[in-house]
Enzyme design. Structure first.
Site, PDB file in Angstrom:
ATOM      1  N   LYS A  81       1.269  -1.769   0.377  1.00 40.66           N
ATOM      2  CA  LYS A  81      -0.388  -0.221  -0.025  1.00 40.66           C
ATOM      3  C   LYS A  81       0.902   1.380   0.229  1.00 40.66           C
ATOM      4  O   LYS A  81       0.673   2.460  -0.872  1.00 40.66           O
ATOM      5  CB  LYS A  81      -1.216  -0.011   1.281  1.00 40.66           C
ATOM      6  CG  LYS A  81      -2.140  -0.945   1.024  1.00 40.66           C
ATOM      7  CD  LYS A  81      -2.832  -1.056   2.219  1.00 40.66           C
ATOM      8  CE  LYS A  81      -4.230  -0.608   2.334  1.00 40.66           C
ATOM      9  NZ  LYS A  81      -4.812  -0.389   3.340  1.00 40.66           N
ATOM     10  N   ASP A  85      -9.345   4.720   1.862  1.00 41.61           N
ATOM     11  CA  ASP A  85     -10.284   3.782   3.435  1.00 41.61           C
ATOM     12  C   ASP A  85     -11.168   5.031   4.629  1.00 41.61           C
ATOM     13  O   ASP A  85     -11.580   4.386   4.414  1.00 41.61           O
ATOM     14  CB  ASP A  85      -8.850   3.920   3.752  1.00 41.61           C
ATOM     15  CG  ASP A  85      -8.766   2.429   3.868  1.00 41.61           C
ATOM     16  OD1 ASP A  85      -9.149   1.305   3.348  1.00 41.61           O
ATOM     17  OD2 ASP A  85      -7.080   1.850   4.481  1.00 41.61           O
TER      18      ASP A  85
HETATM   19  P1  NAP Z   1      -1.253  -1.179  11.556  1.00 40.87           P
HETATM   20  O1  NAP Z   1      -0.037   0.050  10.397  1.00 40.87           O
HETATM   21  O2  NAP Z   1       0.239  -2.565  11.614  1.00 40.87           O
HETATM   22  O3  NAP Z   1      -0.682  -0.361  13.080  1.00 40.87           O
HETATM   23  C1  NAP Z   1      -2.059  -1.292  13.747  1.00 40.87           C
HETATM   24  C2  NAP Z   1      -1.626  -0.846  15.061  1.00 40.87           C
HETATM   25  O4  NAP Z   1      -2.345  -0.966  16.082  1.00 40.87           O
HETATM   26  C3  NAP Z   1      -1.165   0.422  16.009  1.00 40.87           C
HETATM   27  O5  NAP Z   1      -1.805   1.491  15.939  1.00 40.87           O
HETATM   28  C4  NAP Z   1      -0.153  -0.504  16.448  1.00 40.87           C
HETATM   29  O6  NAP Z   1       0.487   0.650  17.722  1.00 40.87           O
HETATM   30  C5  NAP Z   1      -1.690  -0.727  17.464  1.00 40.87           C
HETATM   31  N1  NAP Z   1      -0.736  -2.486  17.964  1.00 40.87           N
HETATM   32  C6  NAP Z   1      -0.902  -3.086  17.446  1.00 40.87           C
HETATM   33  N2  NAP Z   1      -0.403  -4.549  18.669  1.00 40.87           N
HETATM   34  C7  NAP Z   1      -0.820  -3.383  20.060  1.00 40.87           C
HETATM   35  C8  NAP Z   1      -0.300  -3.872  20.608  1.00 40.87           C
HETATM   36  N3  NAP Z   1      -0.267  -5.593  21.476  1.00 40.87           N
HETATM   37  N4  NAP Z   1      -0.702  -3.174  22.256  1.00 40.87           N
HETATM   38  C9  NAP Z   1      -0.916  -1.647  21.935  1.00 40.87           C
HETATM   39  N5  NAP Z   1      -1.376  -1.624  20.303  1.00 40.87           N
HETATM   40  C10 NAP Z   1      -1.430  -2.253  18.919  1.00 40.87           C
HETATM   41  O7  NAP Z   1      -2.114  -1.600  10.740  1.00 40.87           O
HETATM   42  P2  NAP Z   1      -3.824  -0.379  10.263  1.00 40.87           P
HETATM   43  O8  NAP Z   1      -3.521  -1.208   8.706  1.00 40.87           O
HETATM   44  O9  NAP Z   1      -3.117   0.532  10.696  1.00 40.87           O
HETATM   45  O10 NAP Z   1      -4.736  -1.750  10.445  1.00 40.87           O
HETATM   46  C11 NAP Z   1      -5.313  -1.339  11.650  1.00 40.87           C
HETATM   47  C12 NAP Z   1      -6.272  -2.420  12.393  1.00 40.87           C
HETATM   48  O11 NAP Z   1      -7.925  -2.061  10.911  1.00 40.87           O
HETATM   49  C13 NAP Z   1      -6.530  -4.033  11.610  1.00 40.87           C
HETATM   50  O12 NAP Z   1      -6.791  -4.735  12.504  1.00 40.87           O
HETATM   51  C14 NAP Z   1      -6.674  -3.773  10.438  1.00 40.87           C
HETATM   52  O13 NAP Z   1      -7.199  -5.064   9.789  1.00 40.87           O
HETATM   53  C15 NAP Z   1      -7.855  -2.910  10.131  1.00 40.87           C
HETATM   54  N6  NAP Z   1      -8.839  -2.080   8.855  1.00 40.87           N
HETATM   55  C16 NAP Z   1      -9.732  -2.463   8.791  1.00 40.87           C
HETATM   56  C17 NAP Z   1     -10.373  -1.868   7.941  1.00 40.87           C
HETATM   57  C18 NAP Z   1     -11.985  -2.125   7.568  1.00 40.87           C
HETATM   58  O14 NAP Z   1     -12.116  -1.462   5.983  1.00 40.87           O
HETATM   59  N7  NAP Z   1     -12.538  -2.429   7.976  1.00 40.87           N
HETATM   60  C19 NAP Z   1      -9.362  -1.232   6.986  1.00 40.87           C
HETATM   61  C20 NAP Z   1      -7.826  -0.505   7.099  1.00 40.87           C
HETATM   62  C21 NAP Z   1      -7.224  -1.629   8.490  1.00 40.87           C
HETATM   63  P3  NAP Z   1       2.232   0.592  17.876  1.00 40.87           P
HETATM   64  O15 NAP Z   1       2.238   1.622  17.019  1.00 40.87           O
HETATM   65  O16 NAP Z   1       2.412   1.128  19.273  1.00 40.87           O
HETATM   66  O17 NAP Z   1       2.503  -0.938  17.382  1.00 40.87           O
END
Ligand code: NAP
Length: 278
Positions: free
Chosen positions: A70, A107
């Site tokens: 992405k 998104d």
């Molecule tokens: P990402 O860039 O990998 O970000 C992950 C986030 O989760 C970061 O803020 C990270 O914090 C936090 N995190 C992960 N493990 C953690 C823990 N153990 N304790 C505290 N914080 C934690 O992922 P993303 O692309 O933003 O996606 C995030 C979520 O949204 C995913 O579950 C994804 O499937 C979902 N999503 C859904 C849609 C939809 O259409 N519904 C679209 C996009 C994404 P740190 O920075 O501290 O690591």
């Protein structure tokens, strides 16, 4: 007589087998009685550029882009929408004249349309929004909140530096809240959004104390597997209206479908049921 070409679209990522997008677009094509194909393609980072350059020659009119491409895809695009550029990632490509690549990010549209469809009484301008998490998806959500005139966005993240970067990138309407004290400010927000991956099947739950949460606060989760996360369940138990993340996934696909196939598809219970049955 030359036959009109059947439009082809792919979702590119690796791994890709789990993607719900082929089912989603395939269902819409079927329901609308339209000609077209939408297929999953597993593409490694090393092959991404070559694949993208060849797709238009094969009849592809566009593509969705998912992990891990992405961000990288922006460097391969010929034209980038303002929002994709600000977010720093693209999920929707269209192939233009001469195979040129236009990169966009839908998104944020998906996030806001999901809220509009399910909580039409939430007024963006009325007060602060609070985001838990500062990853890639958070950036799209922040953009859509800013575009809809939310006056303040409070953001908290386990890694504080990432949240602080949001203030640099998105400006003074953003304010960083300490992860350890996030629960203390919940009483003052109009919407609370989980943008972390906590609560997703296979991950630990999001454990935030909701004692101070106001019953009138709208609570939503980007995670959609499970559909009702422990976080959403706890908010519902407090009496809050809640919205799951499946609607965002479906709504972010609408803009791409309309661009590639020329018709705006409906988002309704039927499409939700189809995706949930998979
Ligand atoms: P990402 O860039 O990998 O970000 C992950 C986030 O989760 C970061 O803020 C990270 O914090 C936090 N995190 C992960 N493990 C953690 C823990 N153990 N304790 C505290 N914080 C934690 O992922 P993303 O692309 O933003 O996606 C995030 C979520 O949204 C995913 O579950 C994804 O499937 C979902 N999503 C859904 C849609 C939809 O259409 N519904 C679209 C996009 C994404 P740190 O920075 O501290 O690591």
């Amino acid at each position: 007589m030359t036959m009109p070409k059947i439009p082809l679209v792919a979702v590119l990522g690796s791994p890709i087998a789990h993607s719900k997008s082929p089912l989603l677009h395939g269902f819409w094509l079927d329901r609308l009685g339209m000609k077209g194909y939408y297929i999953p393609v597993d593409v490694t980072p090393a092959d991404l550029e070559e694949v993208l350059r060849n797709m238009p020659k094969m009849g592809f009119v566009g593509a969705n882009i998912t992990l891990p491409h992405k961000e990288r895809v922006l460097s391969l695009a010929d034209r980038i929408s303002d929002r994709a550029s600000k977010i720093g990632a693209a999920n929707t490509l269209s192939f233009e004249e001469g195979g040129k690549i236009y990169a966009d990010n839908t998104d944020g549209i998906g996030f806001m349309e999901n809220i509009r469809q399910n909580a039409s009484n939430w007024i963006p301008q009325k007060g602060p929004a609070m985001l838990l998490g500062a990853g890639g998806a958070s950036r799209a959500v922040v953009m859509s909140l800013l575009e809809n005139d939310v006056p303040e966005i409070w953001i908290t993240n386990r890694t504080k530096l990432r949240a602080e970067q949001f203030v640099t990138d998105f400006g003074a309407r953003l304010k960083v809240i300490d992860w350890a004290h996030a629960d203390q400010v919940l009483g003052d927000v109009t919407i609370l959004i989980n943008c972390t991956s906590l609560g997703m099947s296979g991950n630990p739950p999001l454990n935030i104390i909701l004692d101070k949460l106001n019953r009138k606060t709208l609570v939503t989760d980007l995670v959609y597997n499970p559909l009702e996360t422990p976080f959403l369940r706890a908010a519902r138990d407090k009496g809050c209206d809640t919205i799951d993340g499946l609607g965002m996934l479906i709504h972010q696909a609408v803009a791409g479908f309309e661009r590639w196939f020329g018709v705006k598809p409906e988002v309704d219970q039927e499409i939700r049921d189809v995706l949930l049955k998979k």
